[in-house]
Design a protein around this motif. Sequence first.
Motif, PDB file in Angstrom:
ATOM      1  N   VAL A 165     -24.125 -12.567 -16.546  1.00  0.00           N
ATOM      2  CA  VAL A 165     -23.976 -13.855 -17.232  1.00  0.00           C
ATOM      3  C   VAL A 165     -22.657 -14.503 -16.809  1.00  0.00           C
ATOM      4  CG1 VAL A 165     -23.787 -15.009 -19.474  1.00  0.00           C
ATOM      5  CG2 VAL A 165     -25.432 -13.137 -19.157  1.00  0.00           C
ATOM      6  N   LEU A 166     -21.551 -13.887 -17.156  1.00  0.00           N
ATOM      7  CA  LEU A 166     -20.243 -14.403 -16.736  1.00  0.00           C
ATOM      8  C   LEU A 166     -19.817 -13.809 -15.398  1.00  0.00           C
ATOM      9  CD1 LEU A 166     -18.395 -14.333 -20.171  1.00  0.00           C
ATOM     10  CD2 LEU A 166     -19.519 -16.271 -19.053  1.00  0.00           C
ATOM     11  N   ASN A 167     -20.305 -12.638 -15.085  1.00  0.00           N
ATOM     12  CA  ASN A 167     -20.021 -11.935 -13.839  1.00  0.00           C
ATOM     13  C   ASN A 167     -21.339 -11.831 -13.065  1.00  0.00           C
ATOM     14  OD1 ASN A 167     -18.908 -10.190 -11.854  1.00  0.00           O
ATOM     15  ND2 ASN A 167     -19.417  -8.385 -13.074  1.00  0.00           N
ATOM     16  N   PRO A 168     -21.660 -12.844 -12.227  1.00  0.00           N
ATOM     17  CA  PRO A 168     -22.948 -12.820 -11.527  1.00  0.00           C
ATOM     18  C   PRO A 168     -23.033 -11.664 -10.531  1.00  0.00           C
ATOM     19  CG  PRO A 168     -21.621 -14.684 -10.791  1.00  0.00           C
ATOM     20  CD  PRO A 168     -20.861 -14.011 -11.886  1.00  0.00           C
ATOM     21  N   MET A 169     -24.264 -11.216 -10.322  1.00  0.00           N
ATOM     22  CA  MET A 169     -24.496 -10.094  -9.408  1.00  0.00           C
ATOM     23  C   MET A 169     -24.608 -10.555  -7.953  1.00  0.00           C
ATOM     24  SD  MET A 169     -24.389  -7.673 -11.406  1.00  0.00           S
ATOM     25  CE  MET A 169     -24.378  -7.494 -13.169  1.00  0.00           C
ATOM     26  N   LEU A 212     -15.284 -14.025 -11.972  1.00  0.00           N
ATOM     27  CA  LEU A 212     -15.306 -14.860 -13.163  1.00  0.00           C
ATOM     28  C   LEU A 212     -14.914 -16.291 -12.828  1.00  0.00           C
ATOM     29  CD1 LEU A 212     -13.454 -12.386 -15.551  1.00  0.00           C
ATOM     30  CD2 LEU A 212     -15.923 -12.784 -15.417  1.00  0.00           C
ATOM     31  N   ASN A 213     -15.556 -17.218 -13.511  1.00  0.00           N
ATOM     32  CA  ASN A 213     -15.258 -18.635 -13.360  1.00  0.00           C
ATOM     33  C   ASN A 213     -14.446 -19.067 -14.584  1.00  0.00           C
ATOM     34  OD1 ASN A 213     -15.258 -21.411 -13.329  1.00  0.00           O
ATOM     35  ND2 ASN A 213     -17.393 -21.610 -12.718  1.00  0.00           N
ATOM     36  N   PRO A 214     -13.166 -19.391 -14.416  1.00  0.00           N
ATOM     37  CA  PRO A 214     -12.341 -19.779 -15.567  1.00  0.00           C
ATOM     38  C   PRO A 214     -12.921 -20.940 -16.375  1.00  0.00           C
ATOM     39  CG  PRO A 214     -10.991 -19.523 -13.598  1.00  0.00           C
ATOM     40  CD  PRO A 214     -12.424 -19.421 -13.159  1.00  0.00           C
ATOM     41  N   ALA A 215     -13.724 -21.795 -15.751  1.00  0.00           N
ATOM     42  CA  ALA A 215     -14.326 -22.922 -16.467  1.00  0.00           C
ATOM     43  C   ALA A 215     -15.310 -22.451 -17.540  1.00  0.00           C
ATOM     44  CB  ALA A 215     -15.030 -23.858 -15.490  1.00  0.00           C
ATOM     45  N   HIS A 216     -15.852 -21.248 -17.391  1.00  0.00           N
ATOM     46  CA  HIS A 216     -16.780 -20.738 -18.404  1.00  0.00           C
ATOM     47  C   HIS A 216     -16.111 -20.628 -19.774  1.00  0.00           C
ATOM     48  CE1 HIS A 216     -19.734 -18.871 -15.342  1.00  0.00           C
ATOM     49  NE2 HIS A 216     -20.184 -20.036 -15.780  1.00  0.00           N
ATOM     50  N   GLY A 217     -14.858 -20.242 -19.793  1.00  0.00           N
ATOM     51  CA  GLY A 217     -14.149 -20.133 -21.066  1.00  0.00           C
ATOM     52  C   GLY A 217     -14.074 -21.476 -21.771  1.00  0.00           C
ATOM     53  N   VAL A 225     -31.494 -16.997 -24.322  1.00  0.00           N
ATOM     54  CA  VAL A 225     -31.299 -17.746 -23.083  1.00  0.00           C
ATOM     55  C   VAL A 225     -31.164 -16.728 -21.961  1.00  0.00           C
ATOM     56  CG1 VAL A 225     -29.872 -19.410 -21.839  1.00  0.00           C
ATOM     57  CG2 VAL A 225     -30.169 -19.627 -24.321  1.00  0.00           C
ATOM     58  N   ARG A 226     -32.250 -16.590 -21.186  1.00  0.00           N
ATOM     59  CA  ARG A 226     -32.222 -15.650 -20.067  1.00  0.00           C
ATOM     60  C   ARG A 226     -31.493 -16.301 -18.901  1.00  0.00           C
ATOM     61  NH1 ARG A 226     -33.997 -13.991 -15.444  1.00  0.00           N
ATOM     62  NH2 ARG A 226     -34.058 -11.762 -15.062  1.00  0.00           N
ATOM     63  N   VAL A 227     -30.442 -15.629 -18.462  1.00  0.00           N
ATOM     64  CA  VAL A 227     -29.595 -16.110 -17.371  1.00  0.00           C
ATOM     65  C   VAL A 227     -29.965 -15.358 -16.105  1.00  0.00           C
ATOM     66  CG1 VAL A 227     -27.210 -16.288 -16.566  1.00  0.00           C
ATOM     67  CG2 VAL A 227     -27.744 -16.673 -18.989  1.00  0.00           C
ATOM     68  N   ASP A 228     -30.151 -16.064 -15.017  1.00  0.00           N
ATOM     69  CA  ASP A 228     -30.432 -15.433 -13.727  1.00  0.00           C
ATOM     70  C   ASP A 228     -29.185 -14.661 -13.307  1.00  0.00           C
ATOM     71  OD1 ASP A 228     -30.793 -14.755 -11.044  1.00  0.00           O
ATOM     72  OD2 ASP A 228     -31.511 -16.725 -10.456  1.00  0.00           O
ATOM     73  N   PRO A 229     -29.284 -13.322 -13.184  1.00  0.00           N
ATOM     74  CA  PRO A 229     -28.088 -12.528 -12.887  1.00  0.00           C
ATOM     75  C   PRO A 229     -27.485 -12.792 -11.515  1.00  0.00           C
ATOM     76  CG  PRO A 229     -30.052 -11.159 -12.782  1.00  0.00           C
ATOM     77  CD  PRO A 229     -30.478 -12.491 -13.316  1.00  0.00           C
ATOM     78  N   GLU A 230     -28.248 -13.375 -10.627  1.00  0.00           N
ATOM     79  CA  GLU A 230     -27.716 -13.692  -9.299  1.00  0.00           C
ATOM     80  C   GLU A 230     -26.725 -14.845  -9.343  1.00  0.00           C
ATOM     81  OE1 GLU A 230     -28.263 -12.039  -6.238  1.00  0.00           O
ATOM     82  OE2 GLU A 230     -29.006 -10.573  -7.695  1.00  0.00           O
ATOM     83  N   GLY A 263     -25.585 -16.399 -12.650  1.00  0.00           N
ATOM     84  CA  GLY A 263     -24.781 -16.430 -13.862  1.00  0.00           C
ATOM     85  C   GLY A 263     -24.994 -17.681 -14.690  1.00  0.00           C
ATOM     86  N   LEU A 264     -24.145 -17.827 -15.694  1.00  0.00           N
ATOM     87  CA  LEU A 264     -24.225 -18.902 -16.670  1.00  0.00           C
ATOM     88  C   LEU A 264     -24.024 -20.268 -16.015  1.00  0.00           C
ATOM     89  CD1 LEU A 264     -24.415 -19.275 -19.821  1.00  0.00           C
ATOM     90  CD2 LEU A 264     -21.921 -19.367 -19.795  1.00  0.00           C
ATOM     91  N   THR A 265     -24.873 -21.221 -16.399  1.00  0.00           N
ATOM     92  CA  THR A 265     -24.785 -22.574 -15.837  1.00  0.00           C
ATOM     93  C   THR A 265     -24.611 -23.598 -16.962  1.00  0.00           C
ATOM     94  OG1 THR A 265     -27.166 -23.001 -15.965  1.00  0.00           O
ATOM     95  CG2 THR A 265     -26.342 -21.932 -13.940  1.00  0.00           C
ATOM     96  N   ARG A 266     -24.291 -24.811 -16.565  1.00  0.00           N
ATOM     97  CA  ARG A 266     -24.193 -25.913 -17.534  1.00  0.00           C
ATOM     98  C   ARG A 266     -25.542 -26.142 -18.229  1.00  0.00           C
ATOM     99  NH1 ARG A 266     -19.576 -29.421 -16.740  1.00  0.00           N
ATOM    100  NH2 ARG A 266     -18.460 -28.847 -14.851  1.00  0.00           N
ATOM    101  N   GLU A 267     -26.629 -25.893 -17.504  1.00  0.00           N
ATOM    102  CA  GLU A 267     -27.960 -26.082 -18.078  1.00  0.00           C
ATOM    103  C   GLU A 267     -28.208 -25.100 -19.220  1.00  0.00           C
ATOM    104  OE1 GLU A 267     -27.368 -25.943 -14.729  1.00  0.00           O
ATOM    105  OE2 GLU A 267     -27.699 -28.087 -14.349  1.00  0.00           O
TER     106      GLU A 267
END
Length: 168
Positions: free
Chosen positions: A12-16, A39-44, A139-144, A146-150
């Motif tokens: 999610v936050l750490n994509p594979m 990690l993407n700092p913008a996620h925080g 909310v299923r997140v694609d592990p490849e 990670g978390l998106t704005r969508e």
Amino acid sequence: MRPLLLVDVDGVLNPMGRPAPDFRRYRCTLGAVTYTVHLNPAHGTRLLDLALATGAELAWATTWQHHANEWISPRLGLPRLPVVPMERRRSSEHGEAAKTPSVAAYAGRRPFVWFDDQVWTEDEEYLRVHRGLADFLLVRVDPEHGLTREHLALAQEWLTLSGFSQGR
């Protein structure tokens, strides 16, 4: 009741998959094992904005447990967050993921959004049928990727349209 925003780390936050350029690489040592996380700092900022806009409470729902507050929160600019205590289980009762009963116990009757890369139909059925919970969004997140704005927009829309948003 204040809704919950439950966040997983890996996938999610750490994509594979190969991380986008806006991700930073970190080496985290837990005991004798060193992990590489991206990690993407913008996620925080985005998670905090979502919590503020909806009045929801952020919490970790990850096998990282309290290590997420030590290693992940500071790198994303997040405060220390509550942690869903994960019970140890050998097998599922109804095909649900190992974390699902722990999430159900933690959430109780509070509405929640759960961002995870390993939530499936069996998890939704377990939560609805076996735990009697109705007010949640998986909310299923694609592990490849990670978390998106969508994903975040979907959560905000659900919280708002369901009447759970306590936005400021």
